[in-house]
Design an enzyme around this catalytic site. Structure first.
Site, PDB file in Angstrom:
ATOM      1  CE  LYS A   1      -3.810  -2.451   2.103  1.00  0.00           C
ATOM      2  NZ  LYS A   1      -4.398  -2.990   3.330  1.00  0.00           N
TER       3      LYS A   1
ATOM      4  CD  GLN B   1      -3.285  -4.603   6.441  1.00  0.00           C
ATOM      5  OE1 GLN B   1      -3.136  -3.679   5.656  1.00  0.00           O
ATOM      6  NE2 GLN B   1      -3.996  -5.675   6.130  1.00  0.00           N
TER       7      GLN B   1
ATOM      8  CG  ASP C   1      -9.703  -0.234   4.729  1.00  0.00           C
ATOM      9  OD1 ASP C   1      -9.416  -0.488   3.543  1.00  0.00           O
ATOM     10  OD2 ASP C   1      -9.026  -0.615   5.699  1.00  0.00           O
TER      11      ASP C   1
END
Ligand code: NAP
Length: 290
Positions: free
Chosen positions: A54, A98, A121
């Site tokens: 990422k 994460q 997200d």
């Protein structure tokens, strides 16, 4: 015998990322560099790889990334404090924590602590609610990537029958909602669905998001159907494979995503897209032009 067209997720993700980079450059030219904060707690090797990818993708797209890494004994309160600081930081437009988190930290509390305007997200209850209500908001990256792959085939989803296998909050449920929003007739199957094949054989589009190799085999697919394979599994030889028996289904389907090279690359591309969206909205909200 004709075989299904391969849907090239790597190439489509590259196009999405190129467009993101153009938008990021436009913002940067106006003095507003988009920023993504990525938080990693613990030393799970797979999570480290995801985070590295990422960060690298951000750099390539012209998005400034801030990586924060913490030991797995980090207190939940401390993590919530860091998120509050990032929420208040004008240079940060997206915040990603994460997953998975260590068991002593509530993932739901952490997700809900992220400001809704920075939830790139798309996992928060607000983002989920917006998707349900058909309001603009951040879409979860993996199902949104699947939608982009389905659209790339040129299929008109209106009135088509789509079957989603899997009902997780991050993939299956939002996938079903996005298909519904595109006017497909949607069936959601899961581990308690007695005869999966009876449903999938009716489908013009099948999205498999299960986490079990060979869940969808050729005899379960209608000829010409579009098959999207979200699964990421290891076969007996340790090789990455999806939920779909690719070798068999490719003989029956009209179009199919491979694993690797299908859905996987799209997830990061859509995260970058959400981050630039967030930055554009933040600057527009301040009355700044980009
Ligand atoms: P998850 O939370 O474990 O959900 C799996 C879903 O599959 C559940 O709804 C489960 O039903 C259902 N299921 C399990 N066995 C089944 C069966 N035999 N028949 C029908 N349905 C069954 O997993 P997830 O997070 O949604 O992820 C699914 C897969 O996608 C995993 O392999 C994951 O690694 C992969 N993934 C890939 C990406 C990517 O970027 N490529 C991103 C996210 C996830 P119940 O609800 O009844 O338990």
């Amino acid at each position: 015998m004709t075989t299904a067209a391969r849907i090239d997720g790597t190439a489509i993700a590259r196009e999405v990322r190129a467009e993101v980079a153009r938008r990021a450059a436009r913002l940067a030219a106006g003095g507003h560099v988009p920023g993504l904060a990525v938080i990693l707690v613990g030393d799970d090797p797979a999570s480290q790889v995801y985070v590295r990818n990422k960060i690298k993708a951000c750099a390539e797209a012209g998005i400034r990334s801030i990586q924060e890494t913490y030991a797995d004994d980090l207190a939940e309160a401390e993590l919530l404090g860091r998120i509050a600081a990032l929420n208040a930081d004008d240079a940060v437009h997206g915040i990603l924590v994460q997953m998975p988190l260590p068991p002593h930290i509530s993932a739901q509390r952490v997700i809900e602590a992220i400001d809704a305007s920075k939830d790139v997200d798309g996992y928060s209850v607000e983002s989920a609610g917006r998707l349900v209500a058909g309001l603009p908001g951040f879409k979860p990256c993996t199902p949104w990537g699947c939608m982009t792959l389905i659209e790339s085939t040129g299929i008109a989803l209106r009135g088509k029958h789509a079957v989603v296998i899997g009902r997780s909050n991050t993939v299956g449920k939002p996938m079903a909602l996005m298909l519904l929003r595109a006017d497909a007739t949607v069936t959601v199957c899961h581990s308690r669905t007695p005869d999966l094949g009876a449903h999938t054989r009716q489908a013009d589009v099948v999205v498999a998001a299960v986490g079990r190799a060979n869940t969808l085999t050729a005899d379960m697919v209608k000829p010409g159907a579009i098959v999207i394979d979200v699964g990421m599994n290891r076969n007996a030889a340790g090789k990455l494979c999806g939920d779909v028996d690719f070798a068999g289904v490719v003989q029956v389907a009209g179009a199919i995503t491979p694993v690797p090279g299908g859905v996987g690359p799209m997830t990061i591309a859509m995260l970058l897209s959400n981050t630039v969206d967030a930055a554009e909205r933040a600057f527009a909200a301040k009355g700044l032009s980009c």
